[in-house]
Design an enzyme around this catalytic site. Structure first.
Site, PDB file in Angstrom:
ATOM      1  N   CYS A 161      21.908  31.319  -0.625  1.00 35.94           N
ATOM      2  CA  CYS A 161      21.483  30.654   0.608  1.00 35.94           C
ATOM      3  C   CYS A 161      22.623  29.769   1.118  1.00 35.94           C
ATOM      4  O   CYS A 161      23.543  29.410   0.363  1.00 35.94           O
ATOM      5  CB  CYS A 161      20.237  29.816   0.308  1.00 35.94           C
ATOM      6  SG  CYS A 161      19.695  28.731   1.634  1.00 35.94           S
ATOM      7  N   HIS A 219      26.805  25.138   0.534  1.00 36.72           N
ATOM      8  CA  HIS A 219      27.105  23.715   0.694  1.00 36.72           C
ATOM      9  C   HIS A 219      27.328  23.055  -0.667  1.00 36.72           C
ATOM     10  O   HIS A 219      28.245  22.242  -0.843  1.00 36.72           O
ATOM     11  CB  HIS A 219      25.954  23.011   1.415  1.00 36.72           C
ATOM     12  CG  HIS A 219      25.823  23.362   2.863  1.00 36.72           C
ATOM     13  ND1 HIS A 219      26.827  23.134   3.776  1.00 36.72           N
ATOM     14  CD2 HIS A 219      24.803  23.915   3.556  1.00 36.72           C
ATOM     15  CE1 HIS A 219      26.432  23.533   4.974  1.00 36.72           C
ATOM     16  NE2 HIS A 219      25.197  24.015   4.863  1.00 36.72           N
ATOM     17  N   THR A 273      22.384  26.727   1.691  1.00 31.78           N
ATOM     18  CA  THR A 273      22.337  25.510   0.871  1.00 31.78           C
ATOM     19  C   THR A 273      23.211  25.642  -0.357  1.00 31.78           C
ATOM     20  O   THR A 273      23.917  24.696  -0.749  1.00 31.78           O
ATOM     21  CB  THR A 273      20.883  25.219   0.455  1.00 31.78           C
ATOM     22  OG1 THR A 273      20.093  25.024   1.627  1.00 31.78           O
ATOM     23  CG2 THR A 273      20.803  23.983  -0.427  1.00 31.78           C
ATOM     24  N   ASP A 287      24.759  36.498  18.798  1.00 34.61           N
ATOM     25  CA  ASP A 287      25.690  36.032  17.766  1.00 34.61           C
ATOM     26  C   ASP A 287      27.091  36.233  18.318  1.00 34.61           C
ATOM     27  O   ASP A 287      27.261  36.689  19.445  1.00 34.61           O
ATOM     28  CB  ASP A 287      25.489  36.810  16.448  1.00 34.61           C
ATOM     29  CG  ASP A 287      25.849  35.981  15.208  1.00 34.61           C
ATOM     30  OD1 ASP A 287      27.053  35.753  14.980  1.00 34.61           O
ATOM     31  OD2 ASP A 287      24.941  35.550  14.486  1.00 34.61           O
ATOM     32  N   ILE A 333      18.182  35.198   8.249  1.00 35.94           N
ATOM     33  CA  ILE A 333      16.850  34.753   8.661  1.00 35.94           C
ATOM     34  C   ILE A 333      16.563  35.189  10.093  1.00 35.94           C
ATOM     35  O   ILE A 333      15.449  35.626  10.413  1.00 35.94           O
ATOM     36  CB  ILE A 333      16.699  33.236   8.476  1.00 35.94           C
ATOM     37  CG1 ILE A 333      16.804  32.875   6.993  1.00 35.94           C
ATOM     38  CG2 ILE A 333      15.363  32.756   9.027  1.00 35.94           C
ATOM     39  CD1 ILE A 333      16.756  31.385   6.710  1.00 35.94           C
ATOM     40  N   LEU A 339      14.723  26.473  14.041  1.00 36.43           N
ATOM     41  CA  LEU A 339      14.964  26.444  12.598  1.00 36.43           C
ATOM     42  C   LEU A 339      16.403  26.034  12.282  1.00 36.43           C
ATOM     43  O   LEU A 339      16.668  25.401  11.262  1.00 36.43           O
ATOM     44  CB  LEU A 339      14.661  27.811  11.981  1.00 36.43           C
ATOM     45  CG  LEU A 339      14.827  27.904  10.467  1.00 36.43           C
ATOM     46  CD1 LEU A 339      13.660  27.232   9.757  1.00 36.43           C
ATOM     47  CD2 LEU A 339      14.943  29.358  10.003  1.00 36.43           C
ATOM     48  N   TYR A 367      10.558  23.852   9.504  1.00 31.52           N
ATOM     49  CA  TYR A 367      11.248  23.602   8.234  1.00 31.52           C
ATOM     50  C   TYR A 367      10.498  24.324   7.119  1.00 31.52           C
ATOM     51  O   TYR A 367       9.285  24.165   6.980  1.00 31.52           O
ATOM     52  CB  TYR A 367      11.300  22.102   7.937  1.00 31.52           C
ATOM     53  CG  TYR A 367      12.041  21.775   6.658  1.00 31.52           C
ATOM     54  CD1 TYR A 367      13.434  21.827   6.616  1.00 31.52           C
ATOM     55  CD2 TYR A 367      11.351  21.438   5.501  1.00 31.52           C
ATOM     56  CE1 TYR A 367      14.119  21.549   5.456  1.00 31.52           C
ATOM     57  CE2 TYR A 367      12.035  21.149   4.329  1.00 31.52           C
ATOM     58  CZ  TYR A 367      13.428  21.207   4.312  1.00 31.52           C
ATOM     59  OH  TYR A 367      14.104  20.941   3.150  1.00 31.52           O
TER      60      TYR A 367
END
Length: 341
Positions: free
Chosen positions: A38, A43, A40, A195, A175, A262, A287
């Site tokens: 993901c 990161h 996340t 995109d 997503i 989102l 979320y």
């Protein structure tokens, strides 16, 4: 057990041996089969400003997974050893106002798997019984591993009625691509996605969108002309977080349109609030997933023909985790899955 481990507060992960976790009385221990990467996780691996403020190392990251139950705590009554499962990564308190009102995805005391507690980038993971999602036998473990992000797509798509509506999606990441499939499955008329990455736009076309717009070259209004639309889009999903996306969305909406957001912006966004008012536009923040209504909805859709498997474009064994992360970070592919089996 093998695990991808964030040993200290800084860039990088290491594939190391870690002690196997043991389930408490209300917990379930799962042998991990697949994990999805993901944003996340990217990161956390790079240790950017968000990770520095949100994550306390040492930690095993990872929250998108599928696996088999291998052990249950003594108080567990609804989960059995051997079941194929995924997990809802938001572990909630159960006592705050939102939890007690049935809005658990809004819990202010949420502890997130792979962010605030050890996650699924390991051979074994332990989660509370209430967070276990049991799959029907026969589901592909790869698909089961991405039910978490599929839930983001479904939560976004189900925010507003879609039957017969024209839908605009900004951001053709995994997503956004899954949300396009969901919109079509539900009964949207036209589905347009935007995109700037040609590979992701081509993937979107292969997954059945009506028009994939490269917004570095053309405008969304051209897609409206191409489709013969007269009044603008009825529903929009803002999935990119890019500061230019929402203003262009608003320029292409019909009166009374609805926007589900989102994508997480990294800067402030200046929009035409006069149009929001005069066109009676609704903007709703999204979320995570509704716990657990979204899980029921996406399971029902998958069992009745929703096929998002094409969004998984790359698969790697755990020994090649660095290449898996590099592929995900490049942003030219769909979903990247790591095989732990």
């Amino acid at each position: 057990m093998k695990a991808l481990f964030k040993e200290t507060a800084g860039p990088g992960l290491t594939l190391v041996e870690r002690p196997e976790p043991s389930p408490g009385p209300g917990d379930v221990k799962i042998k991990v089969l697949r994990t999805g990467i993901c944003g996340t996780d990217l990161h956390i691996e790079s240790w950017d400003a968000w990770a520095e403020g949100a994550v306390n190392a040492p930690l095993i990251p990872g929250h998108e997974f599928s696996g088999r139950v291998v052990e249950i705590g003594e108080d567990v009554t609804t989960v059995s050893v051997g079941e194929l499962v995924s997990g809802e990564g938001h572990v909630v308190c159960g006592h705050c106002r939102n939890c007690r009102a049935g809005r658990r995805h809004m819990c202010k005391n949420t502890s997130s798997l792979g962010v605030n507690r050890d996650g699924a980038f390991a051979e074994f993971v332990v989660i509370p019984e209430d967070n276990v999602w049991q799959h029907q036998e026969g589901i592909d473990p790869d698909l089961a591993a991405i039910f978490d992000p599929l839930g983001n797509a479904v939560h976004t798509a189900l925010s507003f009625p879609l039957v017969g509506e024209d839908v605009l999606i900004t951001g053709a990441g995994p997503i956004g691509l899954m949300a396009a499939k969901v919109a079509r499955h539900i009964g949207a008329r036209f589905v347009v996605i935007t995109d700037v990455n040609p590979d992701r736009l081509e993937l979107a076309r292969s997954m059945g969108v009506d028009v994939a717009v490269d917004v570095s070259r053309t405008r969304v209004a051209e897609a409206q002309k191409q489709l013969g639309m007269q009044e603008g889009f009825d529903v929009a999903f803002e999935m990119s977080g890019h500061p230019t996306a929402l203003p262009e969305v608003l320029d292409n909406l019909a009166h009374g349109a609805r926007v589900a957001m989102l994508g997480l912006p990294t800067t402030s966004i200046d929009i035409n609030w006069a149009k929001v008012v005069s066109h009676m536009i609704t903007i709703k923040g999204i979320y995570g997933r509704e716990m657990f209504e979204t899980w029921y909805a996406m399971t029902a859709m998958v069992s009745t023909g929703l096929d998002v498997s094409a969004v998984i474009t790359d698969r790697f064994p755990v020994s090649e985790w660095q290449q898996a992360f590099a592929t995900a970070r490049a942003g030219n592919s769909g979903k990247v899955v790591i095989d732990w089996s």
